[in-house]
Scaffold this motif. Structure first.
Motif, PDB file in Angstrom:
ATOM      1  N   UNK A 267      39.668  69.709  -4.114  1.00  0.00           N
ATOM      2  CA  UNK A 267      40.940  69.488  -4.806  1.00  0.00           C
ATOM      3  C   UNK A 267      40.945  68.121  -5.481  1.00  0.00           C
ATOM      4  N   UNK A 268      41.905  67.959  -6.381  1.00  0.00           N
ATOM      5  CA  UNK A 268      42.188  66.667  -6.997  1.00  0.00           C
ATOM      6  C   UNK A 268      43.547  66.198  -6.515  1.00  0.00           C
ATOM      7  N   UNK A 269      43.745  64.894  -6.513  1.00  0.00           N
ATOM      8  CA  UNK A 269      45.058  64.338  -6.180  1.00  0.00           C
ATOM      9  C   UNK A 269      45.193  62.999  -6.896  1.00  0.00           C
ATOM     10  N   UNK A 270      46.373  62.413  -6.812  1.00  0.00           N
ATOM     11  CA  UNK A 270      46.630  61.154  -7.502  1.00  0.00           C
ATOM     12  C   UNK A 270      47.286  60.146  -6.568  1.00  0.00           C
ATOM     13  N   UNK A 271      47.140  58.876  -6.914  1.00  0.00           N
ATOM     14  CA  UNK A 271      47.655  57.775  -6.103  1.00  0.00           C
ATOM     15  C   UNK A 271      48.366  56.767  -7.002  1.00  0.00           C
ATOM     16  N   UNK A 272      49.353  56.101  -6.450  1.00  0.00           N
ATOM     17  CA  UNK A 272      49.983  55.029  -7.194  1.00  0.00           C
ATOM     18  C   UNK A 272      49.067  53.810  -7.196  1.00  0.00           C
ATOM     19  N   UNK A 273      49.272  52.929  -8.141  1.00  0.00           N
ATOM     20  CA  UNK A 273      48.492  51.695  -8.168  1.00  0.00           C
ATOM     21  C   UNK A 273      48.685  50.906  -6.882  1.00  0.00           C
ATOM     22  N   UNK A 274      49.903  50.922  -6.343  1.00  0.00           N
ATOM     23  CA  UNK A 274      50.159  50.162  -5.126  1.00  0.00           C
ATOM     24  C   UNK A 274      49.400  50.733  -3.940  1.00  0.00           C
ATOM     25  N   UNK A 275      49.299  52.046  -3.847  1.00  0.00           N
ATOM     26  CA  UNK A 275      48.507  52.662  -2.771  1.00  0.00           C
ATOM     27  C   UNK A 275      47.041  52.244  -2.885  1.00  0.00           C
ATOM     28  N   UNK A 276      46.547  52.206  -4.099  1.00  0.00           N
ATOM     29  CA  UNK A 276      45.154  51.819  -4.332  1.00  0.00           C
ATOM     30  C   UNK A 276      44.924  50.372  -3.923  1.00  0.00           C
ATOM     31  N   UNK A 277      45.815  49.476  -4.359  1.00  0.00           N
ATOM     32  CA  UNK A 277      45.662  48.049  -4.047  1.00  0.00           C
ATOM     33  C   UNK A 277      45.823  47.784  -2.549  1.00  0.00           C
ATOM     34  N   UNK A 278      46.769  48.470  -1.920  1.00  0.00           N
ATOM     35  CA  UNK A 278      46.962  48.290  -0.477  1.00  0.00           C
ATOM     36  C   UNK A 278      45.707  48.672   0.305  1.00  0.00           C
ATOM     37  N   UNK A 279      45.054  49.735  -0.131  1.00  0.00           N
ATOM     38  CA  UNK A 279      43.846  50.192   0.562  1.00  0.00           C
ATOM     39  C   UNK A 279      42.677  49.260   0.290  1.00  0.00           C
ATOM     40  N   UNK A 280      42.592  48.751  -0.927  1.00  0.00           N
ATOM     41  CA  UNK A 280      41.543  47.775  -1.237  1.00  0.00           C
ATOM     42  C   UNK A 280      41.633  46.573  -0.300  1.00  0.00           C
ATOM     43  N   UNK A 281      42.836  46.087  -0.096  1.00  0.00           N
ATOM     44  CA  UNK A 281      43.031  44.916   0.755  1.00  0.00           C
ATOM     45  C   UNK A 281      42.794  45.266   2.227  1.00  0.00           C
ATOM     46  N   UNK A 282      43.276  46.420   2.659  1.00  0.00           N
ATOM     47  CA  UNK A 282      43.078  46.845   4.046  1.00  0.00           C
ATOM     48  C   UNK A 282      41.599  46.992   4.371  1.00  0.00           C
ATOM     49  N   UNK A 283      40.838  47.584   3.461  1.00  0.00           N
ATOM     50  CA  UNK A 283      39.408  47.767   3.696  1.00  0.00           C
ATOM     51  C   UNK A 283      38.713  46.415   3.834  1.00  0.00           C
ATOM     52  N   UNK A 284      39.114  45.453   3.030  1.00  0.00           N
ATOM     53  CA  UNK A 284      38.524  44.111   3.112  1.00  0.00           C
ATOM     54  C   UNK A 284      38.883  43.436   4.426  1.00  0.00           C
ATOM     55  N   UNK A 285      40.163  43.478   4.775  1.00  0.00           N
ATOM     56  CA  UNK A 285      40.635  42.769   5.963  1.00  0.00           C
ATOM     57  C   UNK A 285      40.206  43.430   7.263  1.00  0.00           C
ATOM     58  N   UNK A 286      40.152  44.755   7.280  1.00  0.00           N
ATOM     59  CA  UNK A 286      39.862  45.477   8.512  1.00  0.00           C
ATOM     60  C   UNK A 286      38.376  45.747   8.732  1.00  0.00           C
ATOM     61  N   UNK A 287      37.619  45.865   7.636  1.00  0.00           N
ATOM     62  CA  UNK A 287      36.214  46.271   7.775  1.00  0.00           C
ATOM     63  C   UNK A 287      35.226  45.301   7.138  1.00  0.00           C
ATOM     64  N   UNK A 288      35.724  44.305   6.384  1.00  0.00           N
ATOM     65  CA  UNK A 288      34.818  43.364   5.738  1.00  0.00           C
ATOM     66  C   UNK A 288      34.074  43.945   4.558  1.00  0.00           C
ATOM     67  N   UNK A 289      34.650  44.965   3.911  1.00  0.00           N
ATOM     68  CA  UNK A 289      34.028  45.602   2.749  1.00  0.00           C
ATOM     69  C   UNK A 289      34.949  45.397   1.545  1.00  0.00           C
TER      70      UNK A 289
END
Length: 360
Positions: A267-289
């Motif tokens: 399937x395809x789906x869509x995300x808001x820019x804020x959801x994308x940015x929040x996940x970018x930051x979470x991945x950095x802070x939580x996993x170091x990536x």
């Protein structure tokens, strides 16, 4: 101790699966062989029994997955006698094309949309010596111009309409299966031009057909809501999103991607820019990536679908991170609270100790 086993790039590693000959001059920068990182902390936050891996393509030579396809596209262009390549780009393709052209000793022309390219990517194209042509239009307009120019000038197009691009990019799926010993249950990717989701499916199907594995994943593509033609069921003329790498309204692999969705039951789906940015930051802070915004769309979508149960517990999920976070440092810094409060203190033991104790 074994010696002399130096990694020489994906064409050398997967020569039997790629359209090259023994005497083909390979244009390589050691691309591929990127890490498949199992997330530890984010699944714990979810409270779900699920294995999530990220394929960190940001550790390719120019910092994105584009290098996998570009090494093949430029190798074949040189083999055919081409002395120049051309592409339209939101950034990563231009950086990769410029680097591989430099490696090959040929010219690279890149069309970029004015004001719509992250500075890290523009800097790369400039430093690699590409001829940069900035247009007052978006990527989709640039792509149409590239197609027309290629009819008039002796240049080879190296966008994903070049079939050799997808041949190179399919090797990411090979690496994932070899490391896991199987195909994942779900493979999640950001979708812009849609070449990468098509290439991965090609790789999964090839290994399954050859009996290397006996399964294939459900393929899931995530778009930014301001640039989501697959969700609208039609092309989008004026796409807009903070995730510049997927700011594409007229995907060049449109038909291929719909086939992937159908054949994989995806399937395809869509995300808001804020959801994308929040996940970018979470991945950095939580996993170091640290990945660029567009890359985070794959994980953001996967996490949402895991929470709702659309991706069930017990699944093995791979999310492709298409580019390095250093591609777009301005966007990264802009969402960090520290950027607003950062101030200097005296260079003394007392001052530094006080600052540290205030935070522990």
């Amino acid at each position: 101790m074994a010696i002399g086993n130096r990694y020489l790039g994906l064409i050398d590693r997967y020569r039997d699966h790629l359209p090259v000959n023994d005497d083909t001059r390979v244009i390589s920068l050691g691309e591929g062989n990127t890490p498949l990182i199992k997330l530890k902390n984010i699944p714990n936050l979810l409270g779900k029994d699920i294995d999530i891996y990220v394929k960190y393509e940001g550790l390719n030579p120019t910092g994105s997955f584009k290098d996998r396809g570009m090494c093949m596209a430029v190798t074949k262009a040189v083999e055919d006698g081409s002395e120049a390549i051309i592409c339209a780009s939101t950034g990563n393709t231009s950086a990769s094309a410029a680097a591989y052209a430099a490696r090959a000793g040929i010219k690279a022309f890149v069309l970029i949309p004015e004001g719509k390219i992250a500075m890290g990517k523009l800097a790369q194209a400039m430093m690699y010596g590409a001829e940069i042509i900035q247009i007052s239009g978006n990527f989709d307009e640039g792509m149409e111009l590239v197609k027309q120019v290629a009819k008039e000038a002796p240049v080879t197009i190296v966008n994903s309409i070049n079939p050799f691009r997808l041949q190179g990019q399919k090797t990411a799926a090979f690496e994932i299966m070899e490391e896991l010993g199987t195909a994942p249950d779900y493979h999640c990717l950001p979708v812009g031009n849609a070449g990468n989701i098509s290439a991965h499916w090609m790789g999964y199907c090839e290994y399954k057909k050859n009996g290397v594995v006996n399964n294939s994943p459900v393929m899931v593509g995530y778009q930014a809501e301001g640039s989501a033609p697959f969700m609208r069921g039609k092309m989008v003329d004026d796409p807009e999103t903070i995730a510049t790498a997927i700011r594409i309204g007229h995907p060049q692999s449109w038909d291929k991607a719909w086939v992937v969705k159908k054949e994989s039951n995806g399937w395809f789906d869509e995300l808001t820019d804020q959801e994308i940015l929040n996940t970018q930051k979470m991945l950095s802070e939580q996993e170091g990536v640290f990945c660029e915004p567009a890359s985070a769309a794959s994980l953001a979508g996967a996490l949402r679908d895991i929470k709702t149960g659309k991706i069930p517990e017990g699944s093995k999920v791979v999310c492709t991170l298409t580019g390095n976070g250093l591609k777009d440092p301005d966007t990264a810094i802009g969402q960090c609270q520290q950027a607003e409060t950062l101030k200097s203190i005296p260079a003394t033991l007392e001052a530094v100790t006080k600052a540290v104790l205030a935070e522990v």
